[in-house]
Design an enzyme around this catalytic site. Structure first.
Site, PDB file in Angstrom:
ATOM      1  N   PRO A 207       0.785  -1.239   0.000  1.00 22.18           N
ATOM      2  CA  PRO A 207       0.000   0.000   0.000  1.00 22.18           C
ATOM      3  C   PRO A 207       0.818   1.290   0.000  1.00 22.18           C
ATOM      4  CG  PRO A 207       0.067  -0.897   2.201  1.00 22.18           C
ATOM      5  CD  PRO A 207       0.805  -1.878   1.328  1.00 22.18           C
ATOM      6  N   CYS A 208       1.540   1.538  -1.091  1.00 24.86           N
ATOM      7  CA  CYS A 208       2.294   2.787  -1.162  1.00 24.86           C
ATOM      8  C   CYS A 208       1.365   3.996  -1.232  1.00 24.86           C
ATOM      9  CB  CYS A 208       3.267   2.778  -2.341  1.00 24.86           C
ATOM     10  SG  CYS A 208       2.535   2.376  -3.928  1.00 24.86           S
ATOM     11  N   HIS A 209       0.080   3.762  -1.546  1.00 29.45           N
ATOM     12  CA  HIS A 209      -0.875   4.868  -1.555  1.00 29.45           C
ATOM     13  C   HIS A 209      -1.159   5.389  -0.144  1.00 29.45           C
ATOM     14  CE1 HIS A 209      -3.174   1.113  -1.138  1.00 29.45           C
ATOM     15  NE2 HIS A 209      -4.029   1.813  -0.414  1.00 29.45           N
TER      16      HIS A 209
END
Length: 282
Positions: free
Chosen positions: A247-249
């Site tokens: 989850p780099c978001h």
């Protein structure tokens, strides 16, 4: 040709962009609906079908104030600990448990010469995806924003000598359940990734950021005991080969601003708000 799901998401993304850019003037439901050429009734229904909440509630989840409050949330460390042991973090949500296995040098030597990779295209709430897997786990997931040929070319560039098979396998299906199933019933998802030891460490740490939570680049650097490596952490986040699952978001600026994202800031906002609506509404 766009599918109905892609068309709906593109309309939602345009609405999110409009709401974000005009938040200070508090645009009405009518204003947002008119921006994407829908009646207020149809826009409200489409948005609730997609996000599970009203446009006004969704906007609260992606607001600067909400982001700042999450960054300051001291209880996040407890959620991290629960996540790392595969337990439910809040009693309302059992977050997805994923395990990263780094590829050995031999597995991607000479462009993945000995790798067999299955790949397929799938729909998601955020647009069409290309997902790929080896026998050990998911090795790649990216948004196919242009066309399938262009998307596959990016995968091929990573493993030019691998043997590719256009086939949706069980590993991919299990990973895609994250978009449609009850998260408490999802199987463990294994990721089989090519990366440096530092990149793998950053990606593993990203997995400890709970669903509906956020962290900053500085916060991520501190978690891996490299407080001066924020820029290197940012590069590793940007090199993430598995969209959404890693989850780099969930990484934003320390000021609470959403910041940039490889797949577009509107999509990043959509992901953050979509996850928040499910955690808060669970």
């Amino acid at each position: 040709m766009e599918t109905q799901q892609e068309l709906d998401y593109n309309r939602i993304a345009a609405a999110i962009d409009f709401l974000r850019l005009n938040y200070k003037s508090q645009p009405s439901l009518d204003d947002a609906a008119a921006h994407i050429n829908l009646s207020p009734f149809h826009f409200q229904r489409m948005f609730k079908d997609w996000a599970g909440v009203t446009p006004k509630q969704f906007l609260q989840y992606i607001s600067l104030e909400h982001a700042k409050s999450l960054l300051k949330d001291k209880s996040a460390t407890l959620l991290d600990a629960a996540f790392e042991t595969g337990l439910s973090g809040t009693g309302r949500l059992h977050d997805l448990f994923m395990k990263i296995e780094g590829m050995t040098p031999g597995e991607y030597k000479n462009g993945g010469e000995h790798l067999h990779i299955n790949y397929s295209f799938a729909e998601s709430p955020f647009g069409k995806l290309l997902i790929a897997s080896t026998i050990k786990g998911i090795c790649y997931m990216a948004f196919a924003d242009e066309d399938e040929e262009t998307a596959f070319a990016q995968l091929f560039k990573l493993f030019p000598k691998a043997r590719f098979h256009n086939f949706l396998d069980t590993i991919q299906q299990n990973a895609l359940y994250i978009f449609t199933q009850d998260w408490s019933k999802l199987p463990e998802i294994k990721l089989h990734l090519k990366g440096t030891p530092f990149q793998l460490k950053v990606w593993e740490t990203l997995l400890t950021v709970p669903m509906g939570g956020l962290t900053s680049y500085n916060g991520l650097a501190n978690k891996i005991n490299s407080p001066t490596a924020s820029r290197a952490v940012g590069s590793a986040v940007g090199d993430n080969p598995v969209a959404f699952l890693i989850p780099c978001h969930r990484v934003i600026r320390s000021t609470g601003e959403i910041g940039q994202y490889h797949w577009g800031s509107n999509r990043k906002s959509a992901m953050i708000g979509w996850e928040s609506s499910r955690v808060i509404g669970a």
